[in-house]
Design a protein around this motif. Structure first.
Motif, PDB file in Angstrom:
ATOM      1  N   LEU A  27       0.634  -0.978   0.301  1.00  0.00           N
ATOM      2  CA  LEU A  27      -0.047   0.212   0.141  1.00  0.00           C
ATOM      3  C   LEU A  27       0.773   1.309   0.360  1.00  0.00           C
ATOM      4  N   VAL A  28       2.037   1.173   0.959  1.00  0.00           N
ATOM      5  CA  VAL A  28       2.695   2.344   0.835  1.00  0.00           C
ATOM      6  C   VAL A  28       3.477   2.397  -0.499  1.00  0.00           C
ATOM      7  N   SER A  29       3.929   1.865  -1.080  1.00  0.00           N
ATOM      8  CA  SER A  29       4.791   2.152  -2.406  1.00  0.00           C
ATOM      9  C   SER A  29       3.682   2.606  -3.397  1.00  0.00           C
ATOM     10  N   GLU A  30       2.849   1.494  -3.664  1.00  0.00           N
ATOM     11  CA  GLU A  30       1.657   2.226  -4.370  1.00  0.00           C
ATOM     12  C   GLU A  30       1.378   3.277  -3.773  1.00  0.00           C
ATOM     13  N   ALA A  31       0.746   4.319  -2.756  1.00  0.00           N
ATOM     14  CA  ALA A  31       0.642   5.306  -2.849  1.00  0.00           C
ATOM     15  C   ALA A  31       2.049   5.883  -2.883  1.00  0.00           C
ATOM     16  N   ALA A  32       3.395   5.724  -3.212  1.00  0.00           N
ATOM     17  CA  ALA A  32       4.555   6.767  -3.523  1.00  0.00           C
ATOM     18  C   ALA A  32       4.704   6.674  -5.688  1.00  0.00           C
ATOM     19  N   GLY A  33       3.919   5.303  -5.501  1.00  0.00           N
ATOM     20  CA  GLY A  33       3.483   5.410  -7.100  1.00  0.00           C
ATOM     21  C   GLY A  33       2.852   6.831  -7.625  1.00  0.00           C
ATOM     22  N   GLU A  34       1.826   6.573  -6.625  1.00  0.00           N
ATOM     23  CA  GLU A  34       0.933   7.002  -7.331  1.00  0.00           C
ATOM     24  C   GLU A  34       0.525   8.746  -7.121  1.00  0.00           C
ATOM     25  N   GLY A  35       1.769   9.168  -6.063  1.00  0.00           N
ATOM     26  CA  GLY A  35       2.361   9.733  -5.698  1.00  0.00           C
ATOM     27  C   GLY A  35       1.591  10.467  -4.779  1.00  0.00           C
ATOM     28  N   ARG A  36       1.433  10.021  -3.665  1.00  0.00           N
ATOM     29  CA  ARG A  36       0.612  10.449  -2.885  1.00  0.00           C
ATOM     30  C   ARG A  36       2.144  10.292  -1.564  1.00  0.00           C
ATOM     31  N   LEU A  37       2.479  10.091  -1.724  1.00  0.00           N
ATOM     32  CA  LEU A  37       4.118  10.215  -0.847  1.00  0.00           C
ATOM     33  C   LEU A  37       5.620  10.446  -1.231  1.00  0.00           C
ATOM     34  N   THR A  38       6.265  10.781  -1.337  1.00  0.00           N
ATOM     35  CA  THR A  38       7.454  11.662  -1.872  1.00  0.00           C
ATOM     36  C   THR A  38       8.421  10.142  -1.678  1.00  0.00           C
ATOM     37  N   LEU A  39       9.314   9.899  -1.904  1.00  0.00           N
ATOM     38  CA  LEU A  39      10.571   9.088  -2.505  1.00  0.00           C
ATOM     39  C   LEU A  39      10.846   8.567  -0.333  1.00  0.00           C
ATOM     40  N   ALA A  40      11.277   9.447  -0.105  1.00  0.00           N
ATOM     41  CA  ALA A  40      11.486  10.065   0.951  1.00  0.00           C
ATOM     42  C   ALA A  40      10.963   9.439   1.947  1.00  0.00           C
ATOM     43  N   GLU A  41       9.089   9.607   2.085  1.00  0.00           N
ATOM     44  CA  GLU A  41       8.419   9.096   2.990  1.00  0.00           C
ATOM     45  C   GLU A  41       8.435   7.977   2.667  1.00  0.00           C
ATOM     46  N   ALA A  42       8.251   7.659   1.582  1.00  0.00           N
ATOM     47  CA  ALA A  42       7.745   6.045   1.116  1.00  0.00           C
ATOM     48  C   ALA A  42       8.789   4.923   2.201  1.00  0.00           C
ATOM     49  N   GLU A  43      10.416   5.470   1.765  1.00  0.00           N
ATOM     50  CA  GLU A  43      11.582   4.614   2.257  1.00  0.00           C
ATOM     51  C   GLU A  43      11.716   4.699   3.382  1.00  0.00           C
ATOM     52  N   GLU A  44      10.880   6.164   4.633  1.00  0.00           N
ATOM     53  CA  GLU A  44      11.315   6.030   5.953  1.00  0.00           C
ATOM     54  C   GLU A  44      10.233   4.756   6.234  1.00  0.00           C
TER      55      GLU A  44
END
Length: 171
Positions: A27-44
């Motif tokens: 879910l977090v990865s998909e949110a990053a792919g959709e632009g809902r999270l920055t890469l830094a937020e998703a990685e954290e």
């Protein structure tokens, strides 16, 4: 204040399984792919997801993300769901184009040619796939009456009664 501590200890926290962690990570990865999270937020978040021990702790990683993935992104949330919605003949056409492209590239690498000669055949492969996809999209979007009403193509001369209904206004 003592009641809070007692109520928390009365219900034991359940440990999170690997499958639950993987689901949250997806879910977090998909949110990053959709632009809902920055890469830094998703990685954290992803780093912390795999450290979490209890189920209740997993909720905080997706609390600010939409719960219903299908409603937020529609049927186009991932490549797999997009491909599942396509007709089988189009999926087969795409698979053939991929396999032949890989074969042509392997032949190019093995041949040691100075110019990329597979560009021409690959252009034809992928161009035919693009035309095929546009025809499928147009026929499904327009509700192609010709497909539903006719059993024989119009150029054969064998027409059914009322068959001009779907061809009026077309050029």
């Amino acid at each position: 204040m003592n009641e809070n501590r007692e109520s928390k200890s009365a219900t034991p926290a359940l440990r999170a399984s690997d499958a639950e962690r993987e689901h949250v990570a997806k879910l977090v990865s998909e949110a990053a792919g959709e632009g809902r999270l920055t890469l830094a937020e998703a990685e954290e978040r992803l780093e912390q997801v795999y450290v979490v021990t209890y189920r209740g702790e997993l909720d905080r990683f997706t609390a600010d993300l939409p719960n219903g993935r299908a409603t937020a992104a529609g049927p186009r949330s991932s490549i797999a769901t997009r491909a599942a919605g396509l007709p089988s003949r189009l999926r087969v056409h795409a698979a053939v184009a991929v396999v032949l492209s890989v074969f042509l590239i392997m032949r190019f690498v093995a041949s040691g040619a100075e110019f990329f000669w597979p560009a021409g055949p690959m252009f034809l492969l992928w161009g035919s796939l693009a035309v095929h996809a546009s025809v499928v999209a147009r026929s499904s979007r327009a509700g192609d009456r010709w497909v539903r009403q006719r059993r024989t193509p119009p150029w054969t001369g064998n027409t059914n009664e009322g068959s001009n209904e779907g061809t009026e206004g077309r050029t």
